[in-house]
Design a protein around this motif. Structure first.
Motif, PDB file in Angstrom:
ATOM      1  N   ARG A 262       0.859  -1.191   0.000  1.00  0.00           N
ATOM      2  CA  ARG A 262       0.000   0.000   0.000  1.00  0.00           C
ATOM      3  C   ARG A 262       0.887   1.230   0.000  1.00  0.00           C
ATOM      4  NH1 ARG A 262      -4.260   1.574   4.000  1.00  0.00           N
ATOM      5  NH2 ARG A 262      -2.624   1.132   5.514  1.00  0.00           N
ATOM      6  N   ASN A 263       0.469   2.244  -0.735  1.00  0.00           N
ATOM      7  CA  ASN A 263       1.160   3.530  -0.774  1.00  0.00           C
ATOM      8  C   ASN A 263       0.397   4.481   0.154  1.00  0.00           C
ATOM      9  OD1 ASN A 263       2.000   6.142  -1.381  1.00  0.00           O
ATOM     10  ND2 ASN A 263       1.995   5.847  -3.587  1.00  0.00           N
ATOM     11  N   VAL A 264       0.923   4.682   1.348  1.00  0.00           N
ATOM     12  CA  VAL A 264       0.247   5.490   2.362  1.00  0.00           C
ATOM     13  C   VAL A 264       0.967   6.831   2.474  1.00  0.00           C
ATOM     14  CG1 VAL A 264      -0.493   5.641   4.761  1.00  0.00           C
ATOM     15  CG2 VAL A 264      -0.489   3.425   3.599  1.00  0.00           C
ATOM     16  N   ASP A 265       0.402   7.847   1.818  1.00  0.00           N
ATOM     17  CA  ASP A 265       0.999   9.187   1.810  1.00  0.00           C
ATOM     18  C   ASP A 265       2.447   9.151   1.354  1.00  0.00           C
ATOM     19  OD1 ASP A 265       0.205  11.803   1.987  1.00  0.00           O
ATOM     20  OD2 ASP A 265      -0.240  11.737   4.118  1.00  0.00           O
ATOM     21  N   GLY A 266       2.735   8.264   0.406  1.00  0.00           N
ATOM     22  CA  GLY A 266       4.075   8.162  -0.157  1.00  0.00           C
ATOM     23  C   GLY A 266       4.910   7.045   0.415  1.00  0.00           C
ATOM     24  N   PHE A 267       4.584   6.573   1.611  1.00  0.00           N
ATOM     25  CA  PHE A 267       5.349   5.516   2.262  1.00  0.00           C
ATOM     26  C   PHE A 267       4.773   4.141   1.907  1.00  0.00           C
ATOM     27  CE2 PHE A 267       6.033   9.268   4.808  1.00  0.00           C
ATOM     28  CZ  PHE A 267       7.367   9.201   5.177  1.00  0.00           C
ATOM     29  N   THR A 268       5.656   3.156   1.695  1.00  0.00           N
ATOM     30  CA  THR A 268       5.223   1.791   1.405  1.00  0.00           C
ATOM     31  C   THR A 268       4.904   1.047   2.692  1.00  0.00           C
ATOM     32  OG1 THR A 268       6.559   1.632  -0.605  1.00  0.00           O
ATOM     33  CG2 THR A 268       5.878  -0.435   0.412  1.00  0.00           C
ATOM     34  N   GLU A 269       3.741   0.395   2.697  1.00  0.00           N
ATOM     35  CA  GLU A 269       3.401  -0.553   3.758  1.00  0.00           C
ATOM     36  C   GLU A 269       3.225  -1.926   3.120  1.00  0.00           C
ATOM     37  OE1 GLU A 269       0.067   0.611   6.119  1.00  0.00           O
ATOM     38  OE2 GLU A 269       1.078   2.378   6.957  1.00  0.00           O
ATOM     39  N   LEU A 270       4.082  -2.878   3.492  1.00  0.00           N
ATOM     40  CA  LEU A 270       4.033  -4.226   2.933  1.00  0.00           C
ATOM     41  C   LEU A 270       3.209  -5.153   3.819  1.00  0.00           C
ATOM     42  CD1 LEU A 270       7.668  -5.058   1.712  1.00  0.00           C
ATOM     43  CD2 LEU A 270       5.720  -4.260   0.364  1.00  0.00           C
ATOM     44  N   THR A 271       2.435  -6.022   3.176  1.00  0.00           N
ATOM     45  CA  THR A 271       1.727  -7.107   3.861  1.00  0.00           C
ATOM     46  C   THR A 271       2.150  -8.418   3.231  1.00  0.00           C
ATOM     47  OG1 THR A 271      -0.188  -5.714   4.384  1.00  0.00           O
ATOM     48  CG2 THR A 271      -0.515  -8.110   4.432  1.00  0.00           C
TER      49      THR A 271
END
Length: 599
Positions: A262-271
């Motif tokens: 996910r691209n959260v305000d520019g930051f990557t969050e991996l699942t």
């Protein structure tokens, strides 16, 4: 302690990893020699072996699923006419596979048995891409043309039984279609009928081959992960991004294990997880990666682990290996920081600016460490325009921060990452609204106590270069200087002279020569050059296939006629941007001198 720009440009990056079939080695690209080459490594932190030795950049490398060999891509002088080469795992044997140096080739992946690979190319007609399949031992014209295209086609991967290919067709960056190509029958089935602009990204085959997993914004403002049933063509949501884009999924077909981002305000969050049903899954612990951006997943055998490339605003790019079920993370590559302490690299602050019409514009503000009063600030504008400034490592940015400059990186309307509506706010006749966003950001900077509002610099590349020129001609009183890298000066001449394969894609964003010529003329900085006041530095590559070098020549000539201090720097061995270390050193040393003189 301060360091010169050459030192910063010797900071290296390592990424684009690929596991060998036995899982014992990783290939990756690293720019130790000044341009990206293929390297291999067999243990975390081990001494890597260089496998290619070119003066030109290697663009990708993909290990065969069955043999000790890779395919890598390379162009010449930045011309983007990528060719494929087969390379033995020890680097001793190399074969030119494509042998069409005047054509572009877009990699589509290995078949599961490693006997064939797929790609698209414009070798038949420069303006369109066809689909080809080629045996690993075949060369040049031995490739089989399996589908004649009529636009911008890309192969997305082989079905589990290697009988079909996913084919994507792009009409713009916000509108695509997916097809399934039956290689035996030759039929290409349209599987994403839709109306309006809909994105279909990162399509991958489900393990049983009867469905695709895809990131899409069909019926949504942002991208979500969906399962596309190939019999009914119905989409079923797997992961809702909760207001942010699900950028894509990497799926191991044999095990059903996956990584999505996910691209959260520019930051990557991996699942990380594993499918337990068509849309149900369990998740595993989150990898411990630098806070920033991560991607480019490559699975090891049995999907017990995967390699991933990660970077942060204050962490240079490297390859990490993650144990799938535990999340245990180990850094494998140690790309050098040229002796510059990592602790000296500065982190940004995520801010939001209210624009002229109330729109919320996000951006990253990074301030220098020294508190010697208000600082000059470089407003760095991304290209695209459907791109996004994200918290990744930028040695040029860190150099200027070290020299006492601030750095502001806005994501004006039209940027990706914030939903479909936001991405379309600058289309065609709304183009100059994005320039007004920059004006709003400058007004915000004027109110910041750490900013010297008399020493603001506009800097950007490609479409960002247009934004620089537009800022200097629309708001000439705001700027102390401008730096335009491979930028667009005249939308009409740009569209007339860009590569034939790109014209329709770009007209979908900017407007067409047939219907919007007068408007495109009116907003082109070259036609408003009489307003420019700030000193201007223009950098371009002679071989640029996207924004022809003539764009640089004409803006330099016209600005000089206005009496503006102008410097022009053209590199004969570069294309759309700078890839070679010696050229980067020359260019950004000159930029540093230019800003020292004028700012």
């Amino acid at each position: 302690m301060s360091y010169d720009i050459e030192r910063y440009l010797h900071i290296r990056s390592a990424g684009s990893a690929s596991f060998s079939p036995d899982g014992e080695r990783l290939s990756f690209l690293m720019d130790t020699t000044g341009v990206s080459q293929v390297w291999t490594i067999d243990e975390p932190g081990g001494w890597p072996d260089q496998r290619t030795f070119y003066d030109e950049r290697v663009t990708f490398a993909s290990w065969s699923p069955e043999r000790d060999e890779l395919v890598f891509g390379m162009d010449r002088g930045g011309n983007e006419r990528q060719q494929f080469y087969r390379l033995s795992g020890d680097g001793r044997e190399e074969v030119n596979l494509t042998e069409h140096p005047d054509a572009k080739h877009r990699w589509g992946g290995w078949s599961h048995d490693g006997e064939r690979f797929a790609f698209t190319s414009n070798r038949r007609d420069e303006s369109v891409f066809d689909v080809y399949v080629q045996g690993r031992d075949e060369r040049g014209n031995d490739a089989t043309l399996v589908h004649e295209g009529d636009g911008w086609l890309t192969v997305g991967g082989w079905s589990p039984d290697d009988s079909r290919l996913i084919v994507s067709q792009a009409y713009s960056n916000f509108d695509q279609d997916l097809y399934v190509l039956d290689l035996e029958a030759g039929d290409m089935r349209h599987v994403t009928p839709h109306e309006g602009n809909v994105r279909f990204y990162s399509a991958t085959w489900a393990p049983d081959g009867d469905a695709l997993y895809v990131s899409t914004d069909d019926g949504s403002d942002t991208l979500y992960l969906a399962r596309l049933d190939l019999e009914t063509l119905e989409l079923e949501t797997v992961v809702d991004g909760d207001g942010w884009n699900v950028d894509g999924i990497a799926l191991d077909q044999d095990t059903g294990r996956f990584v999505y981002s996910r691209n959260v305000d520019g930051f990557t969050e991996l699942t990380v997880g594993e499918f337990t049903g068509p849309t149900s899954y369990e998740t595993y612990p989150t990898p411990d990666l630098p806070k920033g951006i991560a991607g480019g997943v490559s699975w090891g055998p049995d999907a017990d682990r995967f390699a991933v490339t990660a970077t942060g605003a204050a962490v240079n790019t490297n390859v990490y290996v993650v144990e799938t079920t535990t999340g245990e993370t180990e850094r494998w590559t140690y790309a050098a920081t040229a002796g510059i302490p990592e602790s000296s690299f500065r982190e940004p602050e995520l801010v939001h600016v209210e624009s002229f019409d109330g729109l919320d514009v996000p951006g990253f503000l990074t301030l220098p460490e020294d508190d010697d009063g208000p600082a000059p600030v470089i407003v760095s504008i991304h290209g695209g325009p459907e791109s996004q400034r994200r918290p990744s490592f930028n040695p040029i940015k860190q150099y200027f921060l070290n020299r006492g400059y601030g750095y502001f990186e806005p994501n004006v309307r039209g940027s990706s990452g914030y939903g479909k509506e936001y991405g379309h706010l600058d289309d065609v006749r709304n183009r100059m609204d994005s320039v007004q966003d920059i004006r709003a950001c400058v007004d915000w900077l004027h109110d910041h106590p750490a900013v010297d509002d008399d020493r603001l610099v506009a800097m950007g590349g490609s479409y960002g270069g247009f934004m620089v020129l537009a800022c200097l001609t629309e708001y000439p009183d705001l700027w102390a200087a401008g730096v335009d890298v491979v930028g667009i000066a005249n939308f009409v001449t740009f569209l007339e002279n860009t590569g034939e394969w790109r014209r329709k894609l770009r007209e979908a964003e900017y407007g067409s020569l047939e219907h919007d010529r007068e408007f495109l003329e009116s907003i082109s900085p070259i036609n408003n050059i009489e307003a420019i006041q700030a000193p201007l530095f223009v950098i371009h590559g002679e071989n640029d296939p996207r924004v022809p070098v003539s764009e640089a020549h004409q803006i330099v000539e016209e600005a000089r006629e206005q009496g503006v201090p102008v410097r022009e720097l053209i590199f004969e061995d570069e294309g759309h941007g700078l890839s070679k270390l010696e050229n980067k050193i020359e260019a950004y040393s000159a930029v540093a001198e230019f800003l020292a003189e004028h700012v």
